[in-house]
Design a protein around this motif. Structure first.
Motif, PDB file in Angstrom:
ATOM      1  N   ASP A  72       0.838  -1.219   0.000  1.00 57.87           N
ATOM      2  CA  ASP A  72       0.000   0.000   0.000  1.00 57.87           C
ATOM      3  C   ASP A  72       0.864   1.258   0.000  1.00 57.87           C
ATOM      4  OD1 ASP A  72      -2.172  -1.613   0.137  1.00 57.87           O
ATOM      5  OD2 ASP A  72      -2.415  -1.444   2.325  1.00 57.87           O
ATOM      6  N   LYS A  73       1.913   1.252   0.854  1.00 58.29           N
ATOM      7  CA  LYS A  73       2.713   2.483   1.026  1.00 58.29           C
ATOM      8  C   LYS A  73       3.502   2.837  -0.228  1.00 58.29           C
ATOM      9  CE  LYS A  73       3.848   0.947   5.453  1.00 58.29           C
ATOM     10  NZ  LYS A  73       4.737   0.684   6.503  1.00 58.29           N
ATOM     11  N   THR A  74       4.106   1.836  -0.852  1.00 61.25           N
ATOM     12  CA  THR A  74       4.886   2.138  -2.066  1.00 61.25           C
ATOM     13  C   THR A  74       3.963   2.555  -3.210  1.00 61.25           C
ATOM     14  OG1 THR A  74       4.892  -0.252  -2.379  1.00 61.25           O
ATOM     15  CG2 THR A  74       6.943   0.722  -1.659  1.00 61.25           C
ATOM     16  N   ILE A  75       2.822   1.894  -3.294  1.00 55.61           N
ATOM     17  CA  ILE A  75       1.881   2.221  -4.378  1.00 55.61           C
ATOM     18  C   ILE A  75       1.382   3.663  -4.208  1.00 55.61           C
ATOM     19  CG2 ILE A  75      -0.417   1.701  -5.310  1.00 55.61           C
ATOM     20  CD1 ILE A  75       0.215  -1.283  -4.725  1.00 55.61           C
ATOM     21  N   ASN A  76       1.014   4.003  -2.972  1.00 56.07           N
ATOM     22  CA  ASN A  76       0.511   5.375  -2.735  1.00 56.07           C
ATOM     23  C   ASN A  76       1.598   6.422  -2.973  1.00 56.07           C
ATOM     24  OD1 ASN A  76      -1.997   4.501  -2.140  1.00 56.07           O
ATOM     25  ND2 ASN A  76      -1.628   4.344   0.084  1.00 56.07           N
ATOM     26  N   GLY A  77       2.827   6.089  -2.558  1.00 50.88           N
ATOM     27  CA  GLY A  77       3.939   7.035  -2.739  1.00 50.88           C
ATOM     28  C   GLY A  77       4.182   7.319  -4.213  1.00 50.88           C
ATOM     29  N   ALA A  78       4.193   6.251  -5.018  1.00 52.49           N
ATOM     30  CA  ALA A  78       4.433   6.424  -6.457  1.00 52.49           C
ATOM     31  C   ALA A  78       3.291   7.228  -7.079  1.00 52.49           C
ATOM     32  CB  ALA A  78       4.545   5.058  -7.120  1.00 52.49           C
ATOM     33  N   LYS A  79       2.066   6.907  -6.643  1.00 54.79           N
ATOM     34  CA  LYS A  79       0.890   7.606  -7.184  1.00 54.79           C
ATOM     35  C   LYS A  79       0.971   9.101  -6.875  1.00 54.79           C
ATOM     36  CE  LYS A  79      -2.996   5.041  -6.384  1.00 54.79           C
ATOM     37  NZ  LYS A  79      -4.279   4.817  -5.781  1.00 54.79           N
ATOM     38  N   THR A 170      -5.541  -5.689   5.403  1.00 55.54           N
ATOM     39  CA  THR A 170      -4.303  -4.921   5.525  1.00 55.54           C
ATOM     40  C   THR A 170      -3.162  -5.861   5.901  1.00 55.54           C
ATOM     41  OG1 THR A 170      -4.930  -4.489   7.783  1.00 55.54           O
ATOM     42  CG2 THR A 170      -5.330  -2.705   6.208  1.00 55.54           C
ATOM     43  N   ASP A 171      -1.942  -5.466   5.568  1.00 65.60           N
ATOM     44  CA  ASP A 171      -0.798  -6.322   5.866  1.00 65.60           C
ATOM     45  C   ASP A 171      -0.377  -6.230   7.315  1.00 65.60           C
ATOM     46  OD1 ASP A 171      -0.451  -7.468   3.374  1.00 65.60           O
ATOM     47  OD2 ASP A 171       0.580  -5.698   2.610  1.00 65.60           O
ATOM     48  N   TRP A 184      -3.501 -12.751  -1.588  1.00 64.19           N
ATOM     49  CA  TRP A 184      -3.513 -12.138  -2.929  1.00 64.19           C
ATOM     50  C   TRP A 184      -4.648 -11.126  -2.970  1.00 64.19           C
ATOM     51  CZ3 TRP A 184      -0.168 -12.172  -6.785  1.00 64.19           C
ATOM     52  CH2 TRP A 184      -0.584 -11.821  -8.074  1.00 64.19           C
ATOM     53  N   LYS A 185      -4.332  -9.907  -3.322  1.00 63.83           N
ATOM     54  CA  LYS A 185      -5.353  -8.850  -3.321  1.00 63.83           C
ATOM     55  C   LYS A 185      -5.856  -8.614  -4.741  1.00 63.83           C
ATOM     56  CE  LYS A 185      -2.994  -6.469   0.397  1.00 63.83           C
ATOM     57  NZ  LYS A 185      -2.942  -5.280   1.229  1.00 63.83           N
ATOM     58  N   SER A 186      -7.163  -8.657  -4.913  1.00 72.00           N
ATOM     59  CA  SER A 186      -7.707  -8.476  -6.267  1.00 72.00           C
ATOM     60  C   SER A 186      -7.354  -7.092  -6.789  1.00 72.00           C
ATOM     61  CB  SER A 186      -9.216  -8.671  -6.254  1.00 72.00           C
ATOM     62  OG  SER A 186      -9.800  -7.609  -5.549  1.00 72.00           O
ATOM     63  N   ALA A 187      -7.227  -6.996  -8.114  1.00 72.85           N
ATOM     64  CA  ALA A 187      -6.791  -5.736  -8.738  1.00 72.85           C
ATOM     65  C   ALA A 187      -7.792  -4.617  -8.473  1.00 72.85           C
ATOM     66  CB  ALA A 187      -6.650  -5.956 -10.230  1.00 72.85           C
TER      67      ALA A 187
END
Ligand code: AMP
Ligand code: ZN
Length: 464
Positions: A72-79, A170-171, A184-187
């Motif tokens: 979640d954190k890396t995805i949000n940061g990149a976004k 959540t992880d 596995w989290k759905s897209a």
């Protein structure tokens, strides 16, 4: 005999690796969404000590440290920065590796990135589905903790309150939240996902470490480490996934370090009470002192961070290095066999301490005690050139574990050393003319001499 406190059995145990003289070690690595703070580095310094000490004791260590580059954190940061996940995480991986080097942390043999091991994770999840440990819900896949009868064996959580089928996506979650966790989290719209046999989505955090550790170290390996905050849920879930999939014991020894605290609270990003390594370097602190501070408290004792304690660590490191660098002396007195005995005693205690669950305080006290004794012999002039050499070699030997000495290229060729000795003899014979001549020859070569009552100390000065 090396003994470690094993979180799994809750006692100190003799360390016996699966393969003779080989240790397979997995250390949970960083989530690369930001700079690591020195709390994280406490865990990495402890792991570095473990790694280096096992090597010192003659083991070949095969070590893996994962890089979590999707969550979640890396995805949000990149976004939020409008760049790709790869570009975003690459930046923090680079910084992390630089910080590791600054703290003299040994590079693990493998630094696998989660995004490069999606296939391995999918294979593992497929196995869990086949064996009935995992199930689909709204295109995500969860691990059914009630199917794994020894769930809770690492953390000792209370399972009586669990509601069968309750799930957590959540992880990271607390003990009170113990539930079926996501594999596995759905897209989701505008998120990173992979098209795979088990569906379109991305992995949960826990499956990543199971898949990557087993890929590089095998289905059962020797040691797995992390900070105590990793025990639940992360490591508990790793055990559940791995052992359910393989039917074998996952890890023999689980080692966890206590937290680095600030005013009694865990140093963490979310509390905002953290220093990054770079914060401290910008304030002018010596990175070796930061290493020493994090290293010198036993890994299972909480360590309260203050700048005052860092300044003390700086002093200790400075004195230690002054002692080491002062070992450039052509002592003219005769060999003192007592010193060798003291070195042997110190070495024995150094090993005795670290063999006992990495008792660093005991190990360090033996070294400081040796320095005290050596200084006494030194001031009395009961110290020969060979003694200088053996003390220096011992300090260098244990530095393969501690890594706190500042090595200047303090090495003199034989002919120069012979000149220094010749000058000593000349001085003893009161042939000051020759003594001065030699002093001048050496000065020309950038070597300055200081006469002490017990021998001549030399220093290399580079001309500017
Ligand atoms: P994270 O990036 O949060 O997954 O943490 C990376 C590693 O640092 C894990 O092994 C954590 O257990 C450890 N860690 C995080 N905070 C601290 C702290 N304050 N003291 C010691 N270890 C920590
Ligand atoms: Zn992990």
């Amino acid at each position: 005999m090396i003994r470690f406190y094993n979180t799994l059995t809750k006692r100190k145990e003799e360390f016996i690796p699966i393969e003779d003289k080989i240790v397979k070690l997995y250390t949970c690595g960083p989530t690369v969404y930001d700079l690591a703070h020195i709390g994280n580095f406490r865990a990495y310094v402890f792991e570095d000590l473990l790694h280096r000490y096992l090597e010192y004791r003659g083991y070949k260590v095969i070590r893996v440290m994962n890089i979590t580059d999707v969550d979640d954190k890396t995805i949000n940061g990149a976004k939020s920065q409008g760049i790709s996940l790869r570009e975003y995480t690459d930046r923090y991986i680079k910084i992390f590796l630089e910080d590791m080097e600054t703290l003299r942390l040994k590079k693990p043999d493998f630094l696998p990135r989660a995004t490069e091991h999606i296939n391995e994770m999918v294979e593992l999840i497929k196995k869990l589905l086949e064996k009935g440990y995992a199930y689909y819900k709204d295109n995500s896949i969860y691990f059914s903790i009630s199917k794994f009868s020894s769930y809770g064996k690492l953390s000792g959580i209370d399972l009586s309150q669990i509601k069968v089928g309750a799930r957590v996506d959540t992880d990271e979650y607390e003990k009170e939240d113990v539930r079926d966790f996501v594999l596995w989290k759905s897209a989701k719209e505008k998120e990173v996902w992979w098209e795979t046999e088990i569906g379109k989505g991305r992995p949960g955090w826990h499956i990543e470490c199971s898949a990557m550790s087993m890929k590089y170290l095998g289905e059962t390996f020797d040691i797995h480490t992390g900070g105590v905050d990793n025990i639940f849920p992360h490591h508990e879930n790793e055990i559940a996934q791995s052992e359910s999939a393989t039917g074998k014991k996952f890890v023999n020894y689980w080692l966890h370090c206590a937290h680095l605290l600030v005013n009694g609270e865990k140093m963490s990003k979310s509390k905002g009470n953290f220093y990054t390594l770079r914060d401290l370097l910008n304030k002018g602190y010596n990175p070796v002192a930061i290493r020493y501070l994090l290293l010198s408290t036993h890994y299972r004792d909480p360590l309260n961070f203050t700048e005052k304690s860092l300044k003390q660590a700086e002093n200790t490191v400075k004195n230690y290095n002054e002692f080491y660098q002062g070992l450039n002396i052509c002592a003219s007195r005769k060999y003192n066999p007592e010193i060798k005995k003291e070195i042997e005693k110190a070495k024995e205690r150094f090993i005795k301490g670290l063999d006992d669950d990495l008792n660093i305080s005991f190990a360090l006290s033996s070294i400081f005690n040796l320095i005290k004794i050596v200084n006494i012999f030194f001031s009395k002039g009961e110290f020969g050139a060979e003694n200088v050499k053996e003390v220096k070699e011992f300090i260098e030997e244990i530095d393969s574990v501690l890594c706190i000495i500042e090595k200047k290229e303090e090495f003199l060729p034989e002919n120069i050393l012979n000149l220094i000795k010749e000058r000593e003899i000349a001085r003893n014979k009161k042939d000051y003319k020759r003594a001065d001549e030699i002093r001048n020859i050496l000065k020309e070569k950038g070597i300055f001499l200081e006469d002490t009552p017990y021998g001549t100390r030399w220093k290399k000065i580079t001309k500017t």
